[in-house]
Design a protein around this motif. Structure first.
Motif, PDB file in Angstrom:
ATOM      1  N   ALA A   1       0.829  -1.204   0.000  1.00  0.00           N
ATOM      2  CA  ALA A   1       0.000   0.000   0.000  1.00  0.00           C
ATOM      3  C   ALA A   1       0.864   1.256   0.000  1.00  0.00           C
ATOM      4  N   VAL A   2       2.006   1.205   0.699  1.00  0.00           N
ATOM      5  CA  VAL A   2       2.930   2.344   0.711  1.00  0.00           C
ATOM      6  C   VAL A   2       3.480   2.596  -0.692  1.00  0.00           C
ATOM      7  N   LEU A   3       3.896   1.535  -1.369  1.00  0.00           N
ATOM      8  CA  LEU A   3       4.431   1.676  -2.726  1.00  0.00           C
ATOM      9  C   LEU A   3       3.377   2.233  -3.677  1.00  0.00           C
ATOM     10  N   LEU A   4       2.136   1.765  -3.533  1.00  0.00           N
ATOM     11  CA  LEU A   4       1.062   2.233  -4.406  1.00  0.00           C
ATOM     12  C   LEU A   4       0.762   3.710  -4.165  1.00  0.00           C
ATOM     13  N   ALA A   5       0.721   4.118  -2.898  1.00  0.00           N
ATOM     14  CA  ALA A   5       0.449   5.521  -2.574  1.00  0.00           C
ATOM     15  C   ALA A   5       1.564   6.434  -3.086  1.00  0.00           C
ATOM     16  N   ALA A   6       2.821   5.989  -2.932  1.00  0.00           N
ATOM     17  CA  ALA A   6       3.953   6.797  -3.410  1.00  0.00           C
ATOM     18  C   ALA A   6       3.925   6.924  -4.932  1.00  0.00           C
ATOM     19  N   ALA A   7       3.557   5.838  -5.613  1.00  0.00           N
ATOM     20  CA  ALA A   7       3.466   5.881  -7.077  1.00  0.00           C
ATOM     21  C   ALA A   7       2.365   6.839  -7.522  1.00  0.00           C
ATOM     22  N   ALA A   8       1.231   6.814  -6.819  1.00  0.00           N
ATOM     23  CA  ALA A   8       0.136   7.734  -7.145  1.00  0.00           C
ATOM     24  C   ALA A   8       0.557   9.178  -6.931  1.00  0.00           C
TER      25      ALA A   8
END
Length: 363
Positions: free
Chosen positions: A40-47
């Protein structure tokens, strides 16, 4: 005009983004995404990286004008001043009061149980007022100096987590698919990543190229720290335990010691958190003081630092009844952050584009 160097901007912006979520977010992420919280952290940072072109475009569109001047040029003088004042008070200033309360809750729960929260608020705000009144250069040099303290402490914190990590606590990956991961990434994207819009305030105070690089590097660095913190918290404690704890990183370091001599590593987390909260409060008060100072056409906007801090002091004590209510407020705050952190700047940029097109057509 005072300015920030690239290193100072990266440090201040990174500290700001880590902020209060450094201790609070692992539990909410684990509650939504279970053992996939690190995804979820990786997804939020990518967004968040996808939003950078919007912030870059606004910075370029400002053409050296201040944030208030930019909004006035788009919406007109009166409407622009009202909109700028409302945006400053309803987002960075309100977020400042929330952050101050987070600090009080943490200290009252785990460290200074018998100390009244208003003592904590007063000590922190005194330091924040001092650097904000000193101006941008003082803020930049302060956090550049604190970087030399924060980096060794971060390394020691991770050193304390690694030996107790159990890779099996991270398995199975994507057991319930991507839906829980997206559900966990949403609040992290809203808080603190959408608050990256605050950095637009500093675009006219720096070289535009340096400012753009500072934004990108601060997001990558803070995202990397979030990733490691959530990954190790879940790997050490397991998703079930992390979900039940308000401050999981602080809790797990309580149990870590080197022999019978070195212990109490959780104190390192406390020192780190003070640094991050100090940076976060300073940035939001700086934006509020100098932004409202321009709206009110004050020759010395620093005079606003003390009265605005006193109002935040009073608001922090009354903003929610307890920590549990704070966690329940997170979905509401996420929607609120989207309105002011995404749709409002998008509206400004689109309106600015339309005005530019009309100017070219009439020229």
């Amino acid at each position: 005009m005072q300015t920030l160097s690239g290193r100072q901007a990266v440090t201040w912006f990174m500290f700001f983004q880590i902020g209060s979520s450094f201790l609070v977010l692992p539990s909410s992420l684990a509650a939504a995404s279970r053992q996939d919280a690190w995804l979820a952290v990786l997804l939020a940072a990518a967004a968040q990286l996808l939003l950078l072109p919007l912030y870059y475009a606004i910075g370029k569109q400002m053409q050296g004008a201040s944030f208030v001047g930019y909004v006035e040029s788009i919406l007109g003088r009166r409407a622009g001043r009202l909109a700028a004042a409302a945006a400053i008070l309803l987002y960075p200033y309100l977020s400042m009061a929330l952050t101050l309360r987070n600090l009080g809750d943490f200290l009252a729960t785990d460290i200074l149980e018998n100390t009244p929260p208003h003592v904590t608020y007063a000590v922190m705000l005194a330091a924040v007022i001092y650097v904000v009144r000193g101006g941008l250069s003082i803020c930049g040099r302060t956090f550049e100096t604190l970087l030399g303290v924060a980096v060794p402490l971060l390394l020691l914190v991770f050193f304390g987590l690694v030996p107790n990590a159990k890779p099996e606590n991270l398995l199975p990956i994507l057991e319930f698919g991507w839906k829980p991961v997206v559900r966990g990434a949403y609040p992290l994207f809203a808080f603190p990543y959408l608050e990256t819009v605050f950095f637009v305030f500093f675009a006219p105070r720096m070289d535009l190229g340096v400012w753009k690089r500072a934004l990108l590097r601060s997001i990558l660095l803070s995202g990397g720290i979030y990733f490691l913190m959530v990954l190790f918290s879940v790997a050490v404690l397991g998703a079930e335990v992390v979900t039940r704890l308000t401050f999981p990183v602080y809790f797990v370091l309580r149990t870590f010691a080197i022999g019978a001599v070195f212990g109490r590593f959780e104190v390192l987390v406390s020192v780190l958190w003070y640094i991050f909260i100090f940076a976060r409060l300073s940035l939001m008060l700086f934006i509020t003081v100098y932004g409202l100072g321009e709206v009110l056409r004050l020759s010395s906007p620093q005079v606003l630092a003390i009265p605005l801090s006193l109002i935040a002091f009073l608001a922090a004590e009354r903003i929610w009844p307890n920590t549990t209510y704070n966690l329940e407020l997170l979905p509401v705050w996420s929607a609120y952050a989207f309105a002011l952190g995404f749709f409002f700047p998008l509206l400004l940029w689109l309106t600015g584009r339309l005005r530019e097109r009309k100017r070219r057509e009439t020229a």
